[in-house]
Motif scaffolding. Structure first.
Motif, PDB file in Angstrom:
ATOM      1  N   VAL A  13     -60.203  42.114  86.231  1.00  0.00           N
ATOM      2  CA  VAL A  13     -60.859  41.137  86.910  1.00  0.00           C
ATOM      3  C   VAL A  13     -62.195  41.902  87.469  1.00  0.00           C
ATOM      4  CG1 VAL A  13     -59.098  39.614  87.632  1.00  0.00           C
ATOM      5  CG2 VAL A  13     -60.179  41.577  89.142  1.00  0.00           C
ATOM      6  N   GLU A  14     -63.198  41.328  87.424  1.00  0.00           N
ATOM      7  CA  GLU A  14     -64.380  41.741  88.013  1.00  0.00           C
ATOM      8  C   GLU A  14     -64.116  42.083  89.511  1.00  0.00           C
ATOM      9  OE1 GLU A  14     -69.240  40.089  89.387  1.00  0.00           O
ATOM     10  OE2 GLU A  14     -67.979  39.380  87.311  1.00  0.00           O
ATOM     11  N   TYR A  15     -64.548  43.329  89.914  1.00  0.00           N
ATOM     12  CA  TYR A  15     -63.992  43.732  91.489  1.00  0.00           C
ATOM     13  C   TYR A  15     -65.282  44.727  91.843  1.00  0.00           C
ATOM     14  CZ  TYR A  15     -60.839  43.287  95.421  1.00  0.00           C
ATOM     15  OH  TYR A  15     -60.261  42.944  96.625  1.00  0.00           O
ATOM     16  N   HIS A  16     -66.194  44.526  92.774  1.00  0.00           N
ATOM     17  CA  HIS A  16     -66.996  45.223  93.438  1.00  0.00           C
ATOM     18  C   HIS A  16     -67.424  44.739  94.694  1.00  0.00           C
ATOM     19  CE1 HIS A  16     -69.956  42.311  92.390  1.00  0.00           C
ATOM     20  NE2 HIS A  16     -69.463  41.962  91.282  1.00  0.00           N
ATOM     21  N   PRO A  17     -68.215  45.608  95.679  1.00  0.00           N
ATOM     22  CA  PRO A  17     -68.216  45.291  96.861  1.00  0.00           C
ATOM     23  C   PRO A  17     -69.104  43.799  97.032  1.00  0.00           C
ATOM     24  CG  PRO A  17     -68.956  47.588  96.790  1.00  0.00           C
ATOM     25  CD  PRO A  17     -68.742  46.916  95.380  1.00  0.00           C
ATOM     26  N   ARG A  18     -69.447  43.108  96.102  1.00  0.00           N
ATOM     27  CA  ARG A  18     -70.424  42.129  96.364  1.00  0.00           C
ATOM     28  C   ARG A  18     -69.471  40.892  95.595  1.00  0.00           C
ATOM     29  NH1 ARG A  18     -75.396  40.993  97.148  1.00  0.00           N
ATOM     30  NH2 ARG A  18     -74.686  38.995  97.393  1.00  0.00           N
ATOM     31  N   PHE A  19     -68.174  41.204  95.206  1.00  0.00           N
ATOM     32  CA  PHE A  19     -67.482  40.144  94.595  1.00  0.00           C
ATOM     33  C   PHE A  19     -65.904  40.740  94.690  1.00  0.00           C
ATOM     34  CE2 PHE A  19     -64.881  37.813  91.354  1.00  0.00           C
ATOM     35  CZ  PHE A  19     -65.093  36.659  91.813  1.00  0.00           C
ATOM     36  N   GLN A  20     -65.075  40.121  95.546  1.00  0.00           N
ATOM     37  CA  GLN A  20     -63.858  40.639  95.694  1.00  0.00           C
ATOM     38  C   GLN A  20     -62.739  39.518  95.707  1.00  0.00           C
ATOM     39  OE1 GLN A  20     -63.953  42.950  99.461  1.00  0.00           O
ATOM     40  NE2 GLN A  20     -65.880  43.273  99.314  1.00  0.00           N
ATOM     41  N   PRO A  21     -62.139  39.390  94.620  1.00  0.00           N
ATOM     42  CA  PRO A  21     -61.238  38.495  94.359  1.00  0.00           C
ATOM     43  C   PRO A  21     -59.951  38.759  95.054  1.00  0.00           C
ATOM     44  CG  PRO A  21     -61.401  39.450  92.497  1.00  0.00           C
ATOM     45  CD  PRO A  21     -62.490  40.033  93.351  1.00  0.00           C
ATOM     46  N   GLU A  22     -59.731  38.521  96.366  1.00  0.00           N
ATOM     47  CA  GLU A  22     -58.639  39.124  97.176  1.00  0.00           C
ATOM     48  C   GLU A  22     -57.341  38.395  96.859  1.00  0.00           C
ATOM     49  OE1 GLU A  22     -59.928  38.832 101.055  1.00  0.00           O
ATOM     50  OE2 GLU A  22     -60.194  41.033 101.291  1.00  0.00           O
ATOM     51  N   ASP A  23     -57.568  37.125  96.233  1.00  0.00           N
ATOM     52  CA  ASP A  23     -56.135  36.474  95.956  1.00  0.00           C
ATOM     53  C   ASP A  23     -55.620  37.038  94.615  1.00  0.00           C
ATOM     54  OD1 ASP A  23     -58.228  35.767  94.293  1.00  0.00           O
ATOM     55  OD2 ASP A  23     -57.440  33.854  93.991  1.00  0.00           O
ATOM     56  N   ARG A  24     -56.215  37.719  93.636  1.00  0.00           N
ATOM     57  CA  ARG A  24     -55.734  38.258  92.474  1.00  0.00           C
ATOM     58  C   ARG A  24     -55.278  39.724  93.045  1.00  0.00           C
ATOM     59  NH1 ARG A  24     -59.381  35.813  89.322  1.00  0.00           N
ATOM     60  NH2 ARG A  24     -60.778  35.275  91.510  1.00  0.00           N
ATOM     61  N   LEU A  25     -55.728  40.258  94.232  1.00  0.00           N
ATOM     62  CA  LEU A  25     -55.232  41.525  94.313  1.00  0.00           C
ATOM     63  C   LEU A  25     -53.999  41.431  95.092  1.00  0.00           C
ATOM     64  CD1 LEU A  25     -55.374  44.479  95.059  1.00  0.00           C
ATOM     65  CD2 LEU A  25     -56.782  44.243  96.829  1.00  0.00           C
ATOM     66  N   GLU A  26     -53.872  40.248  95.977  1.00  0.00           N
ATOM     67  CA  GLU A  26     -52.508  40.157  96.564  1.00  0.00           C
ATOM     68  C   GLU A  26     -51.183  39.534  95.562  1.00  0.00           C
ATOM     69  OE1 GLU A  26     -51.727  40.788  99.578  1.00  0.00           O
ATOM     70  OE2 GLU A  26     -53.786  41.593  99.660  1.00  0.00           O
ATOM     71  N   HIS A  27     -51.929  38.956  94.507  1.00  0.00           N
ATOM     72  CA  HIS A  27     -50.776  38.619  93.594  1.00  0.00           C
ATOM     73  C   HIS A  27     -50.378  39.821  92.844  1.00  0.00           C
ATOM     74  CE1 HIS A  27     -49.206  36.719  89.799  1.00  0.00           C
ATOM     75  NE2 HIS A  27     -49.147  35.592  90.395  1.00  0.00           N
ATOM     76  N   ALA A  28     -51.168  40.721  92.586  1.00  0.00           N
ATOM     77  CA  ALA A  28     -50.953  41.956  91.673  1.00  0.00           C
ATOM     78  C   ALA A  28     -50.128  42.761  92.473  1.00  0.00           C
ATOM     79  CB  ALA A  28     -52.121  42.649  91.590  1.00  0.00           C
ATOM     80  N   ARG A  29     -50.242  42.973  93.928  1.00  0.00           N
ATOM     81  CA  ARG A  29     -49.391  43.513  94.733  1.00  0.00           C
ATOM     82  C   ARG A  29     -48.097  42.979  95.151  1.00  0.00           C
ATOM     83  NH1 ARG A  29     -53.947  44.520  99.479  1.00  0.00           N
ATOM     84  NH2 ARG A  29     -54.961  46.654  98.664  1.00  0.00           N
ATOM     85  N   GLU A  30     -47.949  41.669  94.914  1.00  0.00           N
ATOM     86  CA  GLU A  30     -46.566  40.732  95.078  1.00  0.00           C
ATOM     87  C   GLU A  30     -45.779  40.982  94.041  1.00  0.00           C
ATOM     88  OE1 GLU A  30     -45.091  36.268  95.500  1.00  0.00           O
ATOM     89  OE2 GLU A  30     -47.272  36.643  95.595  1.00  0.00           O
ATOM     90  N   HIS A  31     -46.420  41.072  92.923  1.00  0.00           N
ATOM     91  CA  HIS A  31     -45.505  41.141  91.626  1.00  0.00           C
ATOM     92  C   HIS A  31     -45.615  42.580  90.889  1.00  0.00           C
ATOM     93  CE1 HIS A  31     -44.716  36.850  91.483  1.00  0.00           C
ATOM     94  NE2 HIS A  31     -45.983  36.674  91.819  1.00  0.00           N
ATOM     95  N   GLU A  32     -46.120  43.484  91.755  1.00  0.00           N
ATOM     96  CA  GLU A  32     -46.123  44.846  91.446  1.00  0.00           C
ATOM     97  C   GLU A  32     -46.931  45.264  89.865  1.00  0.00           C
ATOM     98  OE1 GLU A  32     -41.940  45.996  92.326  1.00  0.00           O
ATOM     99  OE2 GLU A  32     -42.173  46.061  94.239  1.00  0.00           O
ATOM    100  N   TYR A  33     -47.830  44.915  89.772  1.00  0.00           N
ATOM    101  CA  TYR A  33     -48.508  44.991  88.577  1.00  0.00           C
ATOM    102  C   TYR A  33     -50.112  45.812  88.913  1.00  0.00           C
ATOM    103  CZ  TYR A  33     -50.773  40.497  88.675  1.00  0.00           C
ATOM    104  OH  TYR A  33     -51.408  39.275  89.033  1.00  0.00           O
ATOM    105  N   PRO A  34     -50.800  46.619  87.858  1.00  0.00           N
ATOM    106  CA  PRO A  34     -51.825  46.991  88.526  1.00  0.00           C
ATOM    107  C   PRO A  34     -53.082  45.958  88.412  1.00  0.00           C
ATOM    108  CG  PRO A  34     -51.191  48.257  86.604  1.00  0.00           C
ATOM    109  CD  PRO A  34     -50.085  47.233  86.912  1.00  0.00           C
TER     110      PRO A  34
END
Length: 251
Positions: free
Chosen positions: A145-166
């Protein structure tokens, strides 16, 4: 699959020597896509490099108009890359010809046949990610996903952490404009590094895998050096707090 912490985004790279140079300075994750129109360039760069193929994680992405001909299109990508298989095959976006009930099983068949090591997704939101899990009964190998200081899709980060994929971050340098973000500049000054290195180090501290684009040896080495930067929690919090209203590549 052991995904390197930092990889190379290749969109816009047209010289195979840039790919060979990246491998020479230490990059082991190379990311391309059909829509970049440079799979052959990446493949030629890999062929020129003096590194065993098994050391590399090579990724490409099926474009949205190819998702109803998964096998044929993947074989075409492999031919352009000059490879027998890719380590990561992404669905580039969940639109166009994308049908999870047919596209995803076709990808699984490619994996079973050894043409693809892992199935990944790109630009997937939560509903798409959960549908992937429903259909294949496992999470994707990565979501890019696009991820940088001006765009931070935290929901995708949390999903990745929850399901243990990068989570893989494209455009991690905000299209070359992280030097315009005050919080990033301040963190960089505190650590005597560039704003680009500060942005990459911030992502790495969060467990995200950035894939910045670079083609010169100087920039390739500078980006790779961000892996040795240790930010303080206060630094991470400062960049986390940046106003986030600038998605570069919206759907």
């Amino acid at each position: 699959m052991n995904l390197p912490r930092l990889g190379l985004g290749t969109m816009g790279i047209t010289d195979p020597e840039a790919i060979a140079t990246a491998i020479d300075v230490g990059y082991r994750h190379l990311d391309t896509a059909q829509i970049y129109d440079n799979e052959a360039v990446v493949g030629e760069g890999i062929a020129r490099a003096d590194v065993d193929r098994g050391e590399l994680v090579v990724a490409t992405k099926l474009w949205v108009d190819q998702l109803d001909r998964v096998r044929e299109s993947t074989v075409e990508s492999l031919d352009r890359l000059g490879l027998d298989a890719v380590d990561l095959l992404y669905v580039h976006r969940p639109r166009g010809k994308y049908d999870p009930e047919s596209t995803l099983p076709a990808l699984a068949d490619l994996q079973a046949d050894g043409l693809v090591d892992e199935i990944a997704v790109s630009n997937f939101e939560l509903d798409d990610l959960n549908r992937f899990i429903d259909v294949l009964e496992r999470p994707p190998a990565a979501n890019q996903v696009e991820y940088h200081p001006r765009f931070q899709p935290e929901d995708r980060l949390e999903h990745a952490r929850e399901h243990e994929y990068p989570l893989v971050a494209y455009s991690p340098l905000y299209d070359g404009r992280v030097g315009d973000v005050d919080a990033v500049v301040e963190v960089a000054a505190r650590h005597d590094i560039t704003p680009e290195q500060a942005s990459l180090a911030w992502l790495l501290e969060k467990g995200i895998h950035p894939i910045p684009k670079a083609s010169s040896r100087e920039h390739l080495e500078a980006n790779l050096a961000a892996q040795s930067v240790d930010l303080d929690p206060e630094d991470v919090a400062a960049i986390d707090g940046v106003e986030r209203e600038d998605e570069l590549y919206p759907e």
